[in-house]
Design a protein around this motif. Structure first.
Motif, PDB file in Angstrom:
ATOM      1  N   UNK A  99     -10.060  31.706 -72.828  1.00 40.17           N
ATOM      2  CA  UNK A  99     -10.959  30.646 -73.281  1.00 40.17           C
ATOM      3  C   UNK A  99     -10.174  29.484 -73.883  1.00 40.17           C
ATOM      4  N   UNK A 100      -9.123  29.790 -74.630  1.00 35.65           N
ATOM      5  CA  UNK A 100      -8.283  28.723 -75.191  1.00 35.65           C
ATOM      6  C   UNK A 100      -7.684  27.874 -74.073  1.00 35.65           C
ATOM      7  N   UNK A 138     -15.501  23.962 -63.875  1.00 37.83           N
ATOM      8  CA  UNK A 138     -15.444  24.464 -65.247  1.00 37.83           C
ATOM      9  C   UNK A 138     -16.746  25.154 -65.642  1.00 37.83           C
ATOM     10  N   UNK A 139     -17.861  24.568 -65.273  1.00 40.53           N
ATOM     11  CA  UNK A 139     -19.157  25.173 -65.599  1.00 40.53           C
ATOM     12  C   UNK A 139     -19.282  26.553 -64.964  1.00 40.53           C
ATOM     13  N   UNK A 146      -7.703  28.337 -62.894  1.00 38.30           N
ATOM     14  CA  UNK A 146      -7.193  27.475 -63.958  1.00 38.30           C
ATOM     15  C   UNK A 146      -5.888  26.784 -63.577  1.00 38.30           C
ATOM     16  N   UNK A 147      -4.885  27.513 -63.083  1.00 35.88           N
ATOM     17  CA  UNK A 147      -3.669  26.805 -62.682  1.00 35.88           C
ATOM     18  C   UNK A 147      -3.909  25.767 -61.589  1.00 35.88           C
ATOM     19  N   UNK A 148      -4.815  26.040 -60.671  1.00 39.24           N
ATOM     20  CA  UNK A 148      -5.110  25.074 -59.607  1.00 39.24           C
ATOM     21  C   UNK A 148      -5.670  23.786 -60.196  1.00 39.24           C
ATOM     22  N   UNK A 149      -6.577  23.907 -61.156  1.00 32.92           N
ATOM     23  CA  UNK A 149      -7.107  22.715 -61.821  1.00 32.92           C
ATOM     24  C   UNK A 149      -6.005  21.982 -62.590  1.00 32.92           C
ATOM     25  N   UNK A 150      -5.099  22.730 -63.174  1.00 29.21           N
ATOM     26  CA  UNK A 150      -3.975  22.128 -63.890  1.00 29.21           C
ATOM     27  C   UNK A 150      -3.073  21.359 -62.922  1.00 29.21           C
ATOM     28  N   UNK A 189      -7.533  22.846 -71.021  1.00 30.08           N
ATOM     29  CA  UNK A 189      -7.568  22.194 -69.706  1.00 30.08           C
ATOM     30  C   UNK A 189      -8.787  21.288 -69.568  1.00 30.08           C
ATOM     31  N   UNK A 190      -9.912  21.710 -70.100  1.00 29.33           N
ATOM     32  CA  UNK A 190     -11.106  20.863 -70.092  1.00 29.33           C
ATOM     33  C   UNK A 190     -10.859  19.579 -70.889  1.00 29.33           C
TER      34      UNK A 190
END
Length: 113
Positions: free
Chosen positions: A92-93, A18-19, A39-43, A98-99
Motif C-alpha cells: 500500500x505504501x 490504480x482504482x 506497480x513496476x509497469x506504472x513506475x 506511485x499514485x
C-alpha cells in the motif's frame, strides 16, 4: 494535437489502473502476483514519459527512491516473513507513493507547471 490532449487519456487509464489495483487488492490474497508486475509497469511508464518531456525533477527522483524502497520492503516480506499484514502495508505504501508521483506529474503536465 497538443501534448495535453495526447496525455489526458494516459492519465485517465493510469487512474483506472490504480482504482482497480486498490479495489482488487482488498479482495485478493497477499500472494497475488498481478500487483507485483502492475506497480513496476506504472513506475516505468511514468519515468519513460517524464524523462523525454523534461519533467523528471527532484520531486520525481525522490519519490522514485521512496517507491523503490517500498518495493524492496515488499520483496523482503514476500521472500522472508509470512505476515501478510506487513506485506500489505508495504504494498500500500508503494501504491500511494506511485499514485502521488502520477498525480504530481499529471498536474505538472496539464497545468503546464
Amino acid at each position: 494535437m497538443s501534448l495535453t490532449m495526447v496525455l489526458l487519456p494516459v492519465f485517465v487509464q493510469v487512474g483506472l489502473t490504480f482504482a482497480l489495483l486498490l479495489w482488487n487488492r482488498s479482495r485478493a490474497t497477499p500472494a497475488d502476483a498481478a500487483d507485483e508486475f502492475g506497480l513496476p509497469t506504472l513506475f516505468y511508464a511514468l519515468i519513460a514519459l517524464a524523462l523525454p518531456l523534461r519533467h523528471a525533477d527532484l520531486v520525481i527522483v525522490l519519490l522514485s527512491w521512496v517507491f523503490v524502497v517500498t518495493r524492496f520492503a515488499n520483496a523482503g516480506l514476500v521472500s522472508g516473513a509470512k505476515d501478510s499484514r506487513q506485506r500489505g502495508l508495504a504494498w500500500l505504501a508503494g501504491v500511494l507513493v506511485l499514485l502521488a508521483m502520477w498525480l504530481y506529474f499529471a498536474l505538472k503536465m496539464l497545468l503546464l507547471l
